[in-house]
Design an enzyme around this catalytic site. Structure first.
Site, PDB file in Angstrom:
ATOM      1  N   LYS A  51       0.057   4.283  -0.244  1.00 47.43           N
ATOM      2  CA  LYS A  51      -0.603   5.480   0.322  1.00 47.43           C
ATOM      3  C   LYS A  51      -0.399   6.672  -0.638  1.00 47.43           C
ATOM      4  O   LYS A  51      -0.361   6.467  -1.847  1.00 47.43           O
ATOM      5  CB  LYS A  51      -0.062   5.778   1.719  1.00 47.43           C
ATOM      6  CG  LYS A  51      -0.022   4.542   2.604  1.00 47.43           C
ATOM      7  CD  LYS A  51       0.220   4.859   4.041  1.00 47.43           C
ATOM      8  CE  LYS A  51       0.460   3.574   4.803  1.00 47.43           C
ATOM      9  NZ  LYS A  51       0.316   3.726   6.236  1.00 47.43           N
ATOM     10  N   GLY A  53       2.594   2.233  10.604  1.00 50.71           N
ATOM     11  CA  GLY A  53       3.501   3.366  10.421  1.00 50.71           C
ATOM     12  C   GLY A  53       4.212   3.786  11.693  1.00 50.71           C
ATOM     13  O   GLY A  53       4.829   4.857  11.743  1.00 50.71           O
ATOM     14  N   GLU A  77      -5.148  -5.086  10.606  1.00 50.97           N
ATOM     15  CA  GLU A  77      -4.138  -4.046  10.789  1.00 50.97           C
ATOM     16  C   GLU A  77      -4.407  -3.307  12.094  1.00 50.97           C
ATOM     17  O   GLU A  77      -5.231  -2.370  12.114  1.00 50.97           O
ATOM     18  CB  GLU A  77      -4.200  -3.051   9.634  1.00 50.97           C
ATOM     19  CG  GLU A  77      -3.933  -3.656   8.281  1.00 50.97           C
ATOM     20  CD  GLU A  77      -3.386  -2.618   7.315  1.00 50.97           C
ATOM     21  OE1 GLU A  77      -2.261  -2.779   6.876  1.00 50.97           O
ATOM     22  OE2 GLU A  77      -4.086  -1.622   7.060  1.00 50.97           O
ATOM     23  N   HIS A  81      -9.426   1.056   4.988  1.00 51.97           N
ATOM     24  CA  HIS A  81      -8.115   1.258   5.628  1.00 51.97           C
ATOM     25  C   HIS A  81      -8.307   2.208   6.817  1.00 51.97           C
ATOM     26  O   HIS A  81      -9.091   3.156   6.752  1.00 51.97           O
ATOM     27  CB  HIS A  81      -7.123   1.844   4.628  1.00 51.97           C
ATOM     28  CG  HIS A  81      -5.716   1.835   5.144  1.00 51.97           C
ATOM     29  ND1 HIS A  81      -5.259   2.768   6.038  1.00 51.97           N
ATOM     30  CD2 HIS A  81      -4.687   0.973   4.931  1.00 51.97           C
ATOM     31  CE1 HIS A  81      -4.000   2.493   6.346  1.00 51.97           C
ATOM     32  NE2 HIS A  81      -3.624   1.409   5.685  1.00 51.97           N
ATOM     33  N   SER A 113       3.706  -2.177  10.205  1.00 54.19           N
ATOM     34  CA  SER A 113       5.168  -2.140  10.337  1.00 54.19           C
ATOM     35  C   SER A 113       5.848  -3.460   9.982  1.00 54.19           C
ATOM     36  O   SER A 113       6.837  -3.844  10.616  1.00 54.19           O
ATOM     37  CB  SER A 113       5.562  -1.670  11.746  1.00 54.19           C
ATOM     38  OG  SER A 113       5.060  -0.367  11.987  1.00 54.19           O
ATOM     39  N   GLU A 133      -6.654   4.582   7.937  1.00 52.60           N
ATOM     40  CA  GLU A 133      -6.446   6.021   7.688  1.00 52.60           C
ATOM     41  C   GLU A 133      -7.700   6.645   7.086  1.00 52.60           C
ATOM     42  O   GLU A 133      -8.033   7.795   7.387  1.00 52.60           O
ATOM     43  CB  GLU A 133      -5.213   6.209   6.780  1.00 52.60           C
ATOM     44  CG  GLU A 133      -3.927   5.958   7.557  1.00 52.60           C
ATOM     45  CD  GLU A 133      -2.750   5.483   6.720  1.00 52.60           C
ATOM     46  OE1 GLU A 133      -2.786   5.590   5.487  1.00 52.60           O
ATOM     47  OE2 GLU A 133      -1.785   4.989   7.339  1.00 52.60           O
ATOM     48  N   ASN A 164       0.861  -1.190   0.000  1.00 51.60           N
ATOM     49  CA  ASN A 164       0.000   0.000   0.000  1.00 51.60           C
ATOM     50  C   ASN A 164       0.892   1.234   0.000  1.00 51.60           C
ATOM     51  O   ASN A 164       1.488   1.571   1.012  1.00 51.60           O
ATOM     52  CB  ASN A 164      -0.885  -0.017   1.262  1.00 51.60           C
ATOM     53  CG  ASN A 164      -1.674   1.279   1.430  1.00 51.60           C
ATOM     54  OD1 ASN A 164      -1.829   2.044   0.476  1.00 51.60           O
ATOM     55  ND2 ASN A 164      -2.165   1.508   2.640  1.00 51.60           N
TER      56      ASN A 164
HETATM   57  C1  PEP Z   1      -0.568   0.147   5.878  1.00 49.29           C
HETATM   58  O1  PEP Z   1      -0.544   1.235   5.356  1.00 49.29           O
HETATM   59  O2  PEP Z   1      -1.533  -0.579   5.633  1.00 49.29           O
HETATM   60  C2  PEP Z   1       0.540  -0.270   6.735  1.00 49.29           C
HETATM   61  C3  PEP Z   1       0.458  -1.424   7.321  1.00 49.29           C
HETATM   62  O3  PEP Z   1       1.605   0.604   6.866  1.00 49.29           O
HETATM   63  P1  PEP Z   1       3.033   0.285   7.546  1.00 49.29           P
HETATM   64  O4  PEP Z   1       3.526  -1.009   6.949  1.00 49.29           O
HETATM   65  O5  PEP Z   1       3.893   1.442   7.173  1.00 49.29           O
HETATM   66  O6  PEP Z   1       2.808   0.164   9.014  1.00 49.29           O
END
Ligand code: PEP
Length: 250
Positions: free
Chosen positions: A11, A173, A167, A95, A212, A97, A9
């Site tokens: 973003k 992040g 997630e 997601h 992460s 976000e 992803n």
């Molecule tokens: C994500 O954006 O779905 C995500 C898991 O980001 P990151 O791997 O940076 O934590």
């Protein structure tokens, strides 16, 4: 046997130059048969470029969002049909976000999931709890509520052609990964819930972990029974980092 799926992803990152070098790097690194399935989720603007570069490859692509309407006066929005036009196989829905920053409710997410499914896209439904919810012991109830909204809207059959990404919001992040035990426990909870409605779908559906993930922690996470790959943000932005996760996964 579920093959590992690695989804990147991006973003709101990228430029035409970056997309070209990242995708060429992934193509170079996966010339032979990929031991895992890979997919990238660029910003809308770069989907055509991804399609041109990836069309003859074993790497899939998808979008990060869609509007549930098929067309109309929705300035700035993108429909499922438009994503299909650009060869997308997948689309992310829900997601964290988008839930937190853009106010998407469980109902909005359910509508997006259903529009994607009806159009023939494979929705990647993202679920997960905040740190506060985890500390209050609400992880399962939050994930269950997020799943139920979609199950009620689309029915269990819709999960026959969908992906779920667990997630935890506190791990996205932040560099704080859920431990393999923490992640496995929630993945097993999700699979059990699907299984209570349809055992066959529960056996086939991919449940990805996101938060992460990197080349150092992927192997331990993906070794767990119910973790079928990863949804990766930061570490999907260079071919080197993404391929390091791919290599760790086999
Ligand atoms: C994500 O954006 O779905 C995500 C898991 O980001 P990151 O791997 O940076 O934590």
């Amino acid at each position: 046997m579920r093959r590992i799926l690695l989804a990147g992803n991006w973003k709101m990152h990228g430029s035409m130059k970056m997309v070209e070098s990242l995708l060429n790097g992934l193509l170079l690194g996966s010339q032979h048969e990929n031991p895992v399935d890979m997919a990238v989720f660029p910003p809308f603007l770069y989907l055509a470029q991804a399609q041109a570069l990836l069309k003859d490859s074993n790497i899939s692509w998808g979008a990060q969002n869609l509007n549930p309407a098929s067309q109309g006066a929705y300035t700035g929005e993108v429909s499922a049909g438009m994503l299909l036009d650009l060869g997308c196989r997948y689309v992310l829905v829900g997601h964290s976000e988008r839930r937190a920053l853009l106010g998407e409710s469980d109902k909005d997410v359910a509508l997006r999931f259903e529009a994607a499914r009806q159009a023939g896209l494979e929705p990647v439904l993202c679920v997960g709890e905040t740190l506060e919810e985890r500390e209050n012991g609400e992880t399962e109830s939050v994930v269950e509520r997020q799943l139920d909204a979609v199950l009620q809207g689309s029915g269990i059959g819709a999960f026959g052609r969908a992906v779920i990404a667990y997630e935890p919001v506190w791990a996205i992040g932040t560099g704080k990964t859920a431990t393999p035990d923490q992640a496995q426990a929630v993945h097993a909870f999700i699979r059990d819930k699907i299984s209570s409605q349809d055992g066959t779908i529960a056996g086939h559906i991919h449940i990805l972990y996101g938060g992460s993930v990197n080349g150092s922690n992927a192997a331990d996470l993906f070794a767990r029974e119910d973790i079928d790959g990863g949804l990766v943000g930061g570490a999907s932005l260079t071919a080197e980092d993404f391929l390091a996760i791919r290599d760790a996964a086999v």
